[in-house]
Motif scaffolding. Sequence first.
Motif, PDB file in Angstrom:
ATOM      1  N   TYR A   1      55.971  33.912 -59.942  1.00 55.01           N
ATOM      2  CA  TYR A   1      54.772  33.368 -59.330  1.00 55.01           C
ATOM      3  C   TYR A   1      54.036  32.478 -60.330  1.00 55.01           C
ATOM      4  O   TYR A   1      54.012  32.752 -61.536  1.00 55.01           O
TER       5      TYR A   1
ATOM      6  N   GLN B   1      50.223  30.825 -61.005  1.00 49.42           N
ATOM      7  CA  GLN B   1      48.837  31.009 -60.601  1.00 49.42           C
ATOM      8  C   GLN B   1      47.923  30.093 -61.400  1.00 49.42           C
ATOM      9  O   GLN B   1      47.907  30.136 -62.627  1.00 49.42           O
TER      10      GLN B   1
ATOM     11  N   LYS C   1      42.776  30.833 -58.156  1.00 49.42           N
ATOM     12  CA  LYS C   1      43.641  30.747 -56.979  1.00 49.42           C
ATOM     13  C   LYS C   1      44.539  31.977 -56.900  1.00 49.42           C
ATOM     14  O   LYS C   1      44.700  32.705 -57.865  1.00 49.42           O
ATOM     15  N   GLY C   2      45.149  32.158 -55.720  1.00 49.15           N
ATOM     16  CA  GLY C   2      46.103  33.244 -55.583  1.00 49.15           C
ATOM     17  C   GLY C   2      47.456  32.842 -56.158  1.00 49.15           C
ATOM     18  O   GLY C   2      47.767  31.664 -56.279  1.00 49.15           O
ATOM     19  N   PRO C   3      48.284  33.816 -56.519  1.00 50.49           N
ATOM     20  CA  PRO C   3      49.632  33.505 -57.020  1.00 50.49           C
ATOM     21  C   PRO C   3      50.454  32.818 -55.939  1.00 50.49           C
ATOM     22  O   PRO C   3      50.412  33.211 -54.772  1.00 50.49           O
TER      23      PRO C   3
ATOM     24  N   PHE D   1      53.802  34.654 -63.682  1.00 53.60           N
ATOM     25  CA  PHE D   1      54.116  36.086 -63.629  1.00 53.60           C
ATOM     26  C   PHE D   1      55.541  36.267 -63.126  1.00 53.60           C
ATOM     27  O   PHE D   1      55.904  35.709 -62.079  1.00 53.60           O
TER      28      PHE D   1
ATOM     29  N   GLN E   1      42.058  34.021 -46.411  1.00 52.81           N
ATOM     30  CA  GLN E   1      41.138  35.097 -46.763  1.00 52.81           C
ATOM     31  C   GLN E   1      39.708  34.591 -46.674  1.00 52.81           C
ATOM     32  O   GLN E   1      39.404  33.463 -47.058  1.00 52.81           O
TER      33      GLN E   1
ATOM     34  N   GLN F   1      42.801  41.880 -58.865  1.00 53.38           N
ATOM     35  CA  GLN F   1      43.222  41.207 -60.084  1.00 53.38           C
ATOM     36  C   GLN F   1      42.021  40.945 -60.984  1.00 53.38           C
ATOM     37  O   GLN F   1      41.078  40.252 -60.598  1.00 53.38           O
TER      38      GLN F   1
ATOM     39  N   PRO G   1      48.263  40.960 -60.830  1.00 53.54           N
ATOM     40  CA  PRO G   1      47.732  41.658 -59.647  1.00 53.54           C
ATOM     41  C   PRO G   1      48.112  43.132 -59.689  1.00 53.54           C
ATOM     42  O   PRO G   1      49.217  43.500 -60.093  1.00 53.54           O
TER      43      PRO G   1
ATOM     44  N   LEU H   1      39.039  39.548 -58.527  1.00 59.50           N
ATOM     45  CA  LEU H   1      39.618  38.721 -57.464  1.00 59.50           C
ATOM     46  C   LEU H   1      40.454  39.647 -56.584  1.00 59.50           C
ATOM     47  O   LEU H   1      41.351  40.336 -57.073  1.00 59.50           O
TER      48      LEU H   1
ATOM     49  N   LEU I   1      43.078  40.013 -53.664  1.00 59.15           N
ATOM     50  CA  LEU I   1      44.138  39.223 -53.075  1.00 59.15           C
ATOM     51  C   LEU I   1      44.785  39.968 -51.917  1.00 59.15           C
ATOM     52  O   LEU I   1      45.058  41.166 -52.012  1.00 59.15           O
TER      53      LEU I   1
ATOM     54  N   PHE J   1      50.924  35.243 -51.048  1.00 60.32           N
ATOM     55  CA  PHE J   1      49.551  35.609 -51.351  1.00 60.32           C
ATOM     56  C   PHE J   1      48.551  34.626 -50.744  1.00 60.32           C
ATOM     57  O   PHE J   1      48.825  33.424 -50.625  1.00 60.32           O
ATOM     58  N   GLY J   2      47.391  35.150 -50.414  1.00 67.38           N
ATOM     59  CA  GLY J   2      46.265  34.319 -50.037  1.00 67.38           C
ATOM     60  C   GLY J   2      45.526  33.821 -51.268  1.00 67.38           C
ATOM     61  O   GLY J   2      45.882  34.185 -52.400  1.00 67.38           O
ATOM     62  N   PRO J   3      44.481  33.004 -51.074  1.00 69.78           N
ATOM     63  CA  PRO J   3      43.741  32.433 -52.205  1.00 69.78           C
ATOM     64  C   PRO J   3      42.808  33.423 -52.881  1.00 69.78           C
ATOM     65  O   PRO J   3      42.346  33.172 -53.996  1.00 69.78           O
ATOM     66  N   GLY J   4      42.543  34.532 -52.225  1.00 66.36           N
ATOM     67  CA  GLY J   4      41.705  35.555 -52.836  1.00 66.36           C
ATOM     68  C   GLY J   4      40.242  35.447 -52.482  1.00 66.36           C
ATOM     69  O   GLY J   4      39.747  34.394 -52.049  1.00 66.36           O
TER      70      GLY J   4
END
Lengths: 115, 115
Positions: free
Chosen positions: A36, A38, A42-44, A89, B6, B37, B43, B88, B90, B106-109
């Motif tokens: 991933y 990131q 932002k999200g991964p 990650f 999200q 996270q 995460p 954060l 997620l 994953f979403g942006p969180g």
Amino acid sequence: QQQVKQSPQSLIVQKGGISIINCAYENTAFDYFPWYQQFPGKGPALLIAIRPDVSEKKEGRFTISFNKSAKQFSLHIMDSQPGDSATYFCAARGNYGGATNKLIFGTGTLLAVQP
Amino acid sequence: DTEVTQTPKHLVMGMTNKKSLKCEQHMGHRAMYWYKQKAKKPPELMFVYSYEKLSINESVPSRFSPECPNSSLLNLHLHALQPEDSALYLCASSQPARIRPHEQFFGPGTRLTVL
């Protein structure tokens, strides 16, 4: 057994160079290995993934090399660009009797590509 | 479409407040996840829902209460949080464990700050 060890913690590469991030695991039941990317806040984002029956997978400038006997896998970013600067990650999917897709994450590598 | 959305993007709450985080996906995935996270960390899995049923609770304090109203929606209800819960949050989704592919998106969180 449930850990994924990732190195280096941080990496500085010149534009156009090759970035290499390494991960190692112990649990031979892991059956799927994603990477991933990131960016801050932002999200991964899923970058590329590999299964243990494949030794290499390439998508554009990103390549995963997988060594099943050594229980190691690595991400290679060719022709690294400043826009690749992010945290990366590695992860491994645990096969908990088929019950769920639980990902075990490495600790992350902060990549900085200098122009 | 590989999008997980999200809301809200940012949330500031006091320790006595009750708030909810929302997550939505339209990829037909039947597994959904909540992660927490902290800065410069990977995460950390909190909950997994599979076919709208809670399948994993990673010993999360009861001040976090997940809910999966249907196959596309996932909520996280927050009550009496502590400042150390600032992070954060997620959301992610994937196919359930026995179905390929295993990719988890994953979403942006939601950036949560507890005062």
